[in-house]
Design a protein around this motif. Sequence first.
Motif, PDB file in Angstrom:
ATOM      1  N   TRP A 127     -14.655 -20.990   4.987  1.00  0.00           N
ATOM      2  CA  TRP A 127     -13.630 -19.962   4.797  1.00  0.00           C
ATOM      3  C   TRP A 127     -14.062 -18.595   5.292  1.00  0.00           C
ATOM      4  CZ3 TRP A 127      -8.721 -20.844   3.950  1.00  0.00           C
ATOM      5  CH2 TRP A 127      -8.332 -22.072   3.404  1.00  0.00           C
ATOM      6  N   LYS A 128     -15.348 -18.357   5.354  1.00  0.00           N
ATOM      7  CA  LYS A 128     -15.864 -17.093   5.875  1.00  0.00           C
ATOM      8  C   LYS A 128     -16.483 -17.274   7.263  1.00  0.00           C
ATOM      9  CE  LYS A 128     -15.553 -14.334   2.078  1.00  0.00           C
ATOM     10  NZ  LYS A 128     -15.046 -12.941   2.015  1.00  0.00           N
ATOM     11  N   GLY A 129     -16.303 -18.453   7.851  1.00  0.00           N
ATOM     12  CA  GLY A 129     -16.943 -18.722   9.131  1.00  0.00           C
ATOM     13  C   GLY A 129     -18.451 -18.710   9.016  1.00  0.00           C
ATOM     14  N   GLU A 130     -18.960 -19.291   7.911  1.00  0.00           N
ATOM     15  CA  GLU A 130     -20.391 -19.175   7.631  1.00  0.00           C
ATOM     16  C   GLU A 130     -21.250 -20.224   8.324  1.00  0.00           C
ATOM     17  OE1 GLU A 130     -18.581 -20.843   3.702  1.00  0.00           O
ATOM     18  OE2 GLU A 130     -17.926 -19.696   5.431  1.00  0.00           O
ATOM     19  N   HIS A 131     -20.632 -21.205   8.969  1.00  0.00           N
ATOM     20  CA  HIS A 131     -21.402 -22.245   9.660  1.00  0.00           C
ATOM     21  C   HIS A 131     -21.037 -22.263  11.142  1.00  0.00           C
ATOM     22  CE1 HIS A 131     -23.004 -23.720   5.937  1.00  0.00           C
ATOM     23  NE2 HIS A 131     -21.806 -23.948   5.452  1.00  0.00           N
ATOM     24  N   PRO A 132     -22.026 -22.329  12.022  1.00  0.00           N
ATOM     25  CA  PRO A 132     -21.750 -22.292  13.458  1.00  0.00           C
ATOM     26  C   PRO A 132     -21.408 -23.641  14.067  1.00  0.00           C
ATOM     27  CG  PRO A 132     -24.109 -22.264  13.103  1.00  0.00           C
ATOM     28  CD  PRO A 132     -23.473 -22.246  11.739  1.00  0.00           C
ATOM     29  N   THR A 133     -21.812 -24.730  13.422  1.00  0.00           N
ATOM     30  CA  THR A 133     -21.630 -26.062  14.004  1.00  0.00           C
ATOM     31  C   THR A 133     -21.175 -27.059  12.942  1.00  0.00           C
ATOM     32  OG1 THR A 133     -23.921 -26.733  13.566  1.00  0.00           O
ATOM     33  CG2 THR A 133     -23.482 -25.640  15.682  1.00  0.00           C
ATOM     34  N   GLN A 136     -24.314 -28.325  11.019  1.00  0.00           N
ATOM     35  CA  GLN A 136     -24.808 -27.492   9.922  1.00  0.00           C
ATOM     36  C   GLN A 136     -23.848 -27.500   8.741  1.00  0.00           C
ATOM     37  OE1 GLN A 136     -27.066 -24.131  11.170  1.00  0.00           O
ATOM     38  NE2 GLN A 136     -26.218 -22.813   9.558  1.00  0.00           N
ATOM     39  N   GLN A 137     -22.556 -27.534   9.021  1.00  0.00           N
ATOM     40  CA  GLN A 137     -21.583 -27.603   7.934  1.00  0.00           C
ATOM     41  C   GLN A 137     -21.735 -28.908   7.152  1.00  0.00           C
ATOM     42  OE1 GLN A 137     -17.493 -28.384   8.921  1.00  0.00           O
ATOM     43  NE2 GLN A 137     -16.735 -26.940   7.390  1.00  0.00           N
ATOM     44  N   THR A 138     -21.987 -29.998   7.860  1.00  0.00           N
ATOM     45  CA  THR A 138     -22.147 -31.297   7.207  1.00  0.00           C
ATOM     46  C   THR A 138     -23.403 -31.329   6.348  1.00  0.00           C
ATOM     47  OG1 THR A 138     -21.001 -32.373   9.052  1.00  0.00           O
ATOM     48  CG2 THR A 138     -22.304 -33.785   7.605  1.00  0.00           C
ATOM     49  N   VAL A 139     -24.501 -30.783   6.857  1.00  0.00           N
ATOM     50  CA  VAL A 139     -25.740 -30.704   6.077  1.00  0.00           C
ATOM     51  C   VAL A 139     -25.497 -29.925   4.786  1.00  0.00           C
ATOM     52  CG1 VAL A 139     -28.059 -29.703   6.031  1.00  0.00           C
ATOM     53  CG2 VAL A 139     -27.297 -30.997   8.032  1.00  0.00           C
ATOM     54  N   ALA A 140     -24.805 -28.786   4.897  1.00  0.00           N
ATOM     55  CA  ALA A 140     -24.530 -27.952   3.727  1.00  0.00           C
ATOM     56  C   ALA A 140     -23.612 -28.657   2.742  1.00  0.00           C
ATOM     57  CB  ALA A 140     -23.914 -26.627   4.169  1.00  0.00           C
ATOM     58  N   ALA A 141     -22.621 -29.402   3.251  1.00  0.00           N
ATOM     59  CA  ALA A 141     -21.701 -30.121   2.373  1.00  0.00           C
ATOM     60  C   ALA A 141     -22.399 -31.262   1.644  1.00  0.00           C
ATOM     61  CB  ALA A 141     -20.519 -30.656   3.181  1.00  0.00           C
ATOM     62  N   PHE A 142     -23.264 -31.987   2.345  1.00  0.00           N
ATOM     63  CA  PHE A 142     -24.041 -33.041   1.691  1.00  0.00           C
ATOM     64  C   PHE A 142     -24.822 -32.464   0.506  1.00  0.00           C
ATOM     65  CE2 PHE A 142     -24.147 -36.250   5.345  1.00  0.00           C
ATOM     66  CZ  PHE A 142     -23.567 -37.258   4.594  1.00  0.00           C
ATOM     67  N   LEU A 143     -25.491 -31.342   0.724  1.00  0.00           N
ATOM     68  CA  LEU A 143     -26.337 -30.785  -0.318  1.00  0.00           C
ATOM     69  C   LEU A 143     -25.515 -30.119  -1.419  1.00  0.00           C
ATOM     70  CD1 LEU A 143     -29.293 -30.297  -1.173  1.00  0.00           C
ATOM     71  CD2 LEU A 143     -29.105 -28.044  -0.101  1.00  0.00           C
ATOM     72  N   GLY A 144     -24.619 -29.207  -1.036  1.00  0.00           N
ATOM     73  CA  GLY A 144     -23.905 -28.419  -2.032  1.00  0.00           C
ATOM     74  C   GLY A 144     -22.840 -29.183  -2.785  1.00  0.00           C
ATOM     75  N   ASP A 145     -22.073 -30.022  -2.078  1.00  0.00           N
ATOM     76  CA  ASP A 145     -20.952 -30.713  -2.707  1.00  0.00           C
ATOM     77  C   ASP A 145     -21.350 -32.049  -3.330  1.00  0.00           C
ATOM     78  OD1 ASP A 145     -19.442 -28.614  -1.749  1.00  0.00           O
ATOM     79  OD2 ASP A 145     -18.691 -29.709  -0.016  1.00  0.00           O
ATOM     80  N   LEU A 146     -22.344 -32.708  -2.750  1.00  0.00           N
ATOM     81  CA  LEU A 146     -22.696 -34.055  -3.205  1.00  0.00           C
ATOM     82  C   LEU A 146     -24.107 -34.166  -3.766  1.00  0.00           C
ATOM     83  CD1 LEU A 146     -21.144 -36.103  -0.249  1.00  0.00           C
ATOM     84  CD2 LEU A 146     -20.167 -35.707  -2.507  1.00  0.00           C
ATOM     85  N   GLY A 147     -24.946 -33.154  -3.557  1.00  0.00           N
ATOM     86  CA  GLY A 147     -26.317 -33.237  -4.037  1.00  0.00           C
ATOM     87  C   GLY A 147     -27.137 -34.268  -3.283  1.00  0.00           C
TER      88      GLY A 147
END
Length: 330
Positions: A127-133, A136-147
């Motif tokens: 929502w803030k354009g915080e991921h460039p690719t 990287q967005q998928t890595v962050a979602a795996f960790l933050g949303d799913l642990g």
Amino acid sequence: DVGGPVPDPAYGHQLQNNSLPGVPTEGRPRVRYEAIQGVYPDGERYTLSKPIYTFTELAYGELDDDVRWSPRVAPAVYGVGLLEAIPRERLEALADPEDSDGDGVSGRVNRVWNDHAEEYQPGRFGWKGEHPTAHQQTVAAFLGDLGITTTEASKDDCTTVQSDCLNSPHGGEPEVTDEMLVKVVNYVRLLAVPMRQRYDDPDILRGKWLFNSVGCSSCHVPNHQTASVSDLEELTEQNIWPYTDLLLHDMGANLADEHAVFDASGSECRTPALWGISYLMAVNKHERLLHDGRADGIEEAILWHGGEAAGARDRFKHLNADDRRYLIDF
């Protein structure tokens, strides 16, 4: 150290209201809504719902007064590879940070850190354009949303005060192998955009003209051409219609969350793509829009727009009832 948000010392980056057996949930967010009544110039009434948030059952003490928080509705992930393939030069050409043309719209590129390339690049996702690719967005979602850990995010978001979390069982180190991560990322990059509907319907064409005439397309830029993509030729040199400029825009005080991310201020959001939006109800069973889901449908989302989008919002409000419906249907 590269400009991103700093995690809370007790709760980390993301408040978790679910947990493994034997691990306390971090807390529970609660929301209630305050009704805001409004009226169009033609006399038709509308109601907006302002969310008010509280946090209960906090397992590790009260949130610090300096904590900045913001709820998020998960964005659609189809067409991600095509958005990633829009050339950087195109985004920079669309940006007008000083509003040099005087139209009241001053989009900016959010320059964010690419962990893999180890350089700042245009932010495209989140929502803030915080991921460039998409990677990287998928890595962050795996960790933050799913642990779920990966090689690039190898530690769970358990802080030092969360001993049960730190000592809980895991599914491997990392839990998602590099090979599996590549497959997931490529699936996301190639997930197709839904087909257009009723594109030759006269009412829809009227709505398309109105969409452009009131100024929605200043930020929701209709058309782009993708660049050459070396590893996936399916994404190469495609003529696409996502209705976004992928830039940051100040949306005004009513939508501000005071959550700054890299160059994005607390009142700025990245323009979301509009393609496929008609399938929201069929897929999600709801039509909650905007970053925190406060808008129930497209009309409410438009009416919440402020800041750089205030002019387009006001021109929409001054349309007659039929034209408002044509624009929304488009």
